[in-house]
Design an enzyme around this catalytic site. Structure first.
Site, PDB file in Angstrom:
ATOM      1  N   CYS A 130      -4.252   5.100  -6.287  1.00  0.00           N
ATOM      2  CA  CYS A 130      -4.395   3.959  -5.368  1.00  0.00           C
ATOM      3  C   CYS A 130      -5.736   3.959  -4.623  1.00  0.00           C
ATOM      4  O   CYS A 130      -6.399   2.925  -4.518  1.00  0.00           O
ATOM      5  CB  CYS A 130      -3.235   3.940  -4.378  1.00  0.00           C
ATOM      6  SG  CYS A 130      -2.837   5.558  -3.702  1.00  0.00           S
ATOM      7  N   GLN A 157      -4.995   7.118   4.534  1.00  0.00           N
ATOM      8  CA  GLN A 157      -4.032   6.559   3.588  1.00  0.00           C
ATOM      9  C   GLN A 157      -2.641   6.354   4.192  1.00  0.00           C
ATOM     10  O   GLN A 157      -2.120   7.213   4.896  1.00  0.00           O
ATOM     11  CB  GLN A 157      -3.941   7.468   2.355  1.00  0.00           C
ATOM     12  CG  GLN A 157      -5.285   7.572   1.636  1.00  0.00           C
ATOM     13  CD  GLN A 157      -5.254   8.385   0.354  1.00  0.00           C
ATOM     14  OE1 GLN A 157      -6.216   9.073   0.047  1.00  0.00           O
ATOM     15  NE2 GLN A 157      -4.174   8.299  -0.409  1.00  0.00           N
ATOM     16  N   GLY A 161       2.199   5.272   0.312  1.00  0.00           N
ATOM     17  CA  GLY A 161       1.654   5.912  -0.889  1.00  0.00           C
ATOM     18  C   GLY A 161       2.489   7.110  -1.323  1.00  0.00           C
ATOM     19  O   GLY A 161       2.406   7.545  -2.471  1.00  0.00           O
ATOM     20  N   ARG A 230      -3.699  11.479   5.273  1.00  0.00           N
ATOM     21  CA  ARG A 230      -2.528  10.606   5.472  1.00  0.00           C
ATOM     22  C   ARG A 230      -2.473  10.200   6.944  1.00  0.00           C
ATOM     23  O   ARG A 230      -2.576  11.070   7.824  1.00  0.00           O
ATOM     24  CB  ARG A 230      -1.261  11.382   5.097  1.00  0.00           C
ATOM     25  CG  ARG A 230      -0.021  10.545   5.061  1.00  0.00           C
ATOM     26  CD  ARG A 230       0.044   9.617   3.873  1.00  0.00           C
ATOM     27  NE  ARG A 230       0.275  10.322   2.622  1.00  0.00           N
ATOM     28  CZ  ARG A 230       0.159   9.769   1.416  1.00  0.00           C
ATOM     29  NH1 ARG A 230      -0.211   8.500   1.300  1.00  0.00           N
ATOM     30  NH2 ARG A 230       0.386  10.462   0.331  1.00  0.00           N
ATOM     31  N   HIS A 237      -4.358   1.293   2.516  1.00  0.00           N
ATOM     32  CA  HIS A 237      -5.268   2.434   2.597  1.00  0.00           C
ATOM     33  C   HIS A 237      -6.637   1.949   3.081  1.00  0.00           C
ATOM     34  O   HIS A 237      -7.126   0.892   2.651  1.00  0.00           O
ATOM     35  CB  HIS A 237      -5.494   3.057   1.211  1.00  0.00           C
ATOM     36  CG  HIS A 237      -4.329   3.843   0.686  1.00  0.00           C
ATOM     37  ND1 HIS A 237      -3.195   4.102   1.398  1.00  0.00           N
ATOM     38  CD2 HIS A 237      -4.157   4.452  -0.524  1.00  0.00           C
ATOM     39  CE1 HIS A 237      -2.370   4.827   0.666  1.00  0.00           C
ATOM     40  NE2 HIS A 237      -2.926   5.055  -0.505  1.00  0.00           N
ATOM     41  N   ASN A 310      -2.192  -0.620  -0.699  1.00  0.00           N
ATOM     42  CA  ASN A 310      -2.074   0.458  -1.679  1.00  0.00           C
ATOM     43  C   ASN A 310      -0.936   0.249  -2.661  1.00  0.00           C
ATOM     44  O   ASN A 310      -0.965   0.794  -3.758  1.00  0.00           O
ATOM     45  CB  ASN A 310      -1.885   1.807  -0.959  1.00  0.00           C
ATOM     46  CG  ASN A 310      -0.728   1.777   0.026  1.00  0.00           C
ATOM     47  OD1 ASN A 310      -0.692   0.940   0.928  1.00  0.00           O
ATOM     48  ND2 ASN A 310       0.207   2.676  -0.143  1.00  0.00           N
TER      49      ASN A 310
END
Ligand code: A2P
Length: 330
Positions: A130, A157, A161, A230, A237, A310
């Site tokens: 992604c 992100q 995800g 993260r 993202h 994402n």
């Protein structure tokens, strides 16, 4: 002509997005089949006005169905085992896992970037990571016009995800629940850790960004480093991308370049505080680019801020665009 389509991992985060986008884009579906693990076999998921049974992913449920396109997002092990089974029955597999991405006979494709690779497939086409997808959409025009020497990726992100369980960790974390998917709380926190650590100290996510960028842009000489993080964002993202170009550029030409690019929306109007944000990119198809500015610390250096959904462009949409490209270029 209409096509028989299978969604493998239909109950998952990306699987459900496959189904939604097939509907939204009016993909030419003849029959549609949904597969998941035995845990959710027997449940039903709506497609258009019909309730479709979720079937257990096993060979006897695949054969005789003449599936044209199998869209996979059920983890790498499932892809490794079942992608060849689908191709044996004549399907084209478009796989969202990392299992096949670096295989030399498997094209790794972002339709805006390297559509020419699609025709080299032998049954399996891989959907990139992604974070890589949105990055290469933004980098391709630069690479084409100026050449890229070096890239520094720093990512921010979204928890989606990591699938349904990742999203649950964020939502339940705000209610004081301990995380189940992540190693540490993600609510009110961030984790400089996506996928597992490897011997050299990089995570697999970071290595995916490095290796997949080179494969998609057809350039092994690119120097790339990455730190993937993260953050407590549900969808979308964000990436800081620092690029060193081979050739000199004018900033206004970069703005013009992005104004004309398919799949990119330029959001860069500092006077009005306009820049890409995940809250606005969520639910959209395009890659949003902004905060474009010169990196004064090196020659031909450039900074970008790149945001995309994402689960859509970073996963389900990109895979469906690959299938559409195949249909439209028969
Ligand atoms: P299930 O719901 O039956 O567990 P996510 O990435 O959101 O966690 O979703 C993963 C998807 O992959 C789900 O649809 C899940 O189905 C599916 N899946 C996981 N393991 C398998 C397996 N061994 N065989 C088939 N589908 C699987």
């Amino acid at each position: 002509m209409n096509y028989n389509v299978a969604v493998v991992g239909a109950t998952g985060m990306v699987g459900r997005k496959f189904i939604e986008i097939l509907e939204q884009r009016n993909f030419p579906v003849n029959n549609i089949y949904f597969y998941a693990s035995s845990r959710s076999a027997g449940t039903k998921i709506q497609f258009k006005n019909t309730e479709i049974l979720v079937e257990e992913l096993k060979e006897e449920n695949i054969k005789n169905k003449k599936i044209d396109f199998a869209l996979f997002s059920a983890g790498g092990d499932t892809s490794l085992e079942f992608a060849p089974i689908f191709t044996n029955y004549g399907s084209i597999v478009i796989d969202n896992s990392s299992a096949w991405r670096m295989h030399h006979e498997v094209p790794l494709v972002v339709p805006e970037v390297n559509p020419e690779d699609i025709k080299k497939h032998k049954g399996i086409i891989a959907n990139p990571n992604c974070s890589t997808i949105q990055a290469v959409v933004a980098l391709k025009p630069l690479h084409h016009k100026y050449g890229i020497k070096r890239i520094i990726y720093s990512t921010y992100q979204a928890v989606s995800g990591a699938g349904m369980n990742g999203l649950n960790d964020l939502l339940e974390g705000y209610n004081g629940q301990p995380p189940r998917k992540f190693s540490h709380p993600i609510a009110g926190n961030l984790l400089p850790h996506i996928d597992v650590f490897t011997e050299n100290g990089y995570t697999k996510e970071e290595l995916k960004m490095i290796n997949e960028t080179k494969k998609i842009l057809h350039d092994d000489s690119l120097k790339i480093t990455a730190t993937t993080v993260r953050v407590p964002v549900a969808y979308g993202h964000s990436e800081s991308i620092n690029v060193e170009l081979n050739n000199a550029y004018e900033l206004e030409d970069i703005f013009e370049l992005y104004e004309e690019c398919a799949g990119i929306v330029l959001k860069d109007d500092l006077a009005n505080l306009v820049y890409p944000m995940p809250i606005e990119a969520a639910g959209k198809d395009e890659v949003f680019v902004g905060r474009i500015r010169r990196d004064f610390s090196i020659d031909n250096g450039l900074n970008l801020w790149v945001v995309a959904d994402n689960i859509r462009k970073g996963a389900a949409l990109n895979a469906i665009q690959i299938a559409e490209y195949i249909i439209n270029n028969k």
